[in-house]
Write an enzyme that holds these catalytic residues in place. Structure first.
Site, PDB file in Angstrom:
ATOM      1  CG  HIS A  67      -1.853   1.117   1.332  1.00 52.94           C
ATOM      2  ND1 HIS A  67      -2.859   1.357   0.423  1.00 52.94           N
ATOM      3  CD2 HIS A  67      -1.947   2.103   2.269  1.00 52.94           C
ATOM      4  CE1 HIS A  67      -3.529   2.439   0.793  1.00 52.94           C
ATOM      5  NE2 HIS A  67      -2.989   2.911   1.897  1.00 52.94           N
ATOM      6  CG  ASP A 111      -1.115   1.806  -4.933  1.00 51.72           C
ATOM      7  OD1 ASP A 111      -0.872   1.811  -6.154  1.00 51.72           O
ATOM      8  OD2 ASP A 111      -2.245   2.051  -4.456  1.00 51.72           O
TER       9      ASP A 111
END
Length: 105
Positions: free
Chosen positions: A77, A80
């Site tokens: 995450h 990202d």
């Protein structure tokens, strides 16, 4: 997940998120015709990405030294967030240039 990886992940998320928000703010400023302010805001955004990237570099250096990084959803995450913020900055720079061109006509 180790405490260190957790801290690095949230460092990346925090700085990258701030950087993306500043890039969005810069687009809004450019849209209002405040080109100089927009460019100054982008400088701040890029400083945030630099800070996020330092956390990422810490991970890369660790791996290069033979310390395997434990993968987790939070780390993915974080990566990202970083990549999205960097892409958003590139688009923000383009938008600012376009709004500047419109303003100069």
């Amino acid at each position: 997940m180790s405490e260190k990886i957790f801290e690095i992940s949230f460092g990346i998320i925090s700085y990258a998120g701030d950087a993306k928000g500043l890039a969005f703010e810069a687009i809004s400023l450019a849209k209002e015709g405040k080109i100089d302010e927009a460019r100054e805001t982008m400088i701040k955004s890029k400083e945030g990405i630099t800070k996020a990237h330092r956390f990422q570099t810490e991970l890369i250096q660790g791996e290069a030294s033979g310390n395997k990084t434990e993968m987790s959803v939070i780390l993915v995450h974080a990566q990202d967030h970083l990549m999205n913020a960097m892409n958003f900055q590139q688009l923000a720079d383009e938008f600012i240039d376009l709004y500047e061109r419109i303003e100069s006509k």
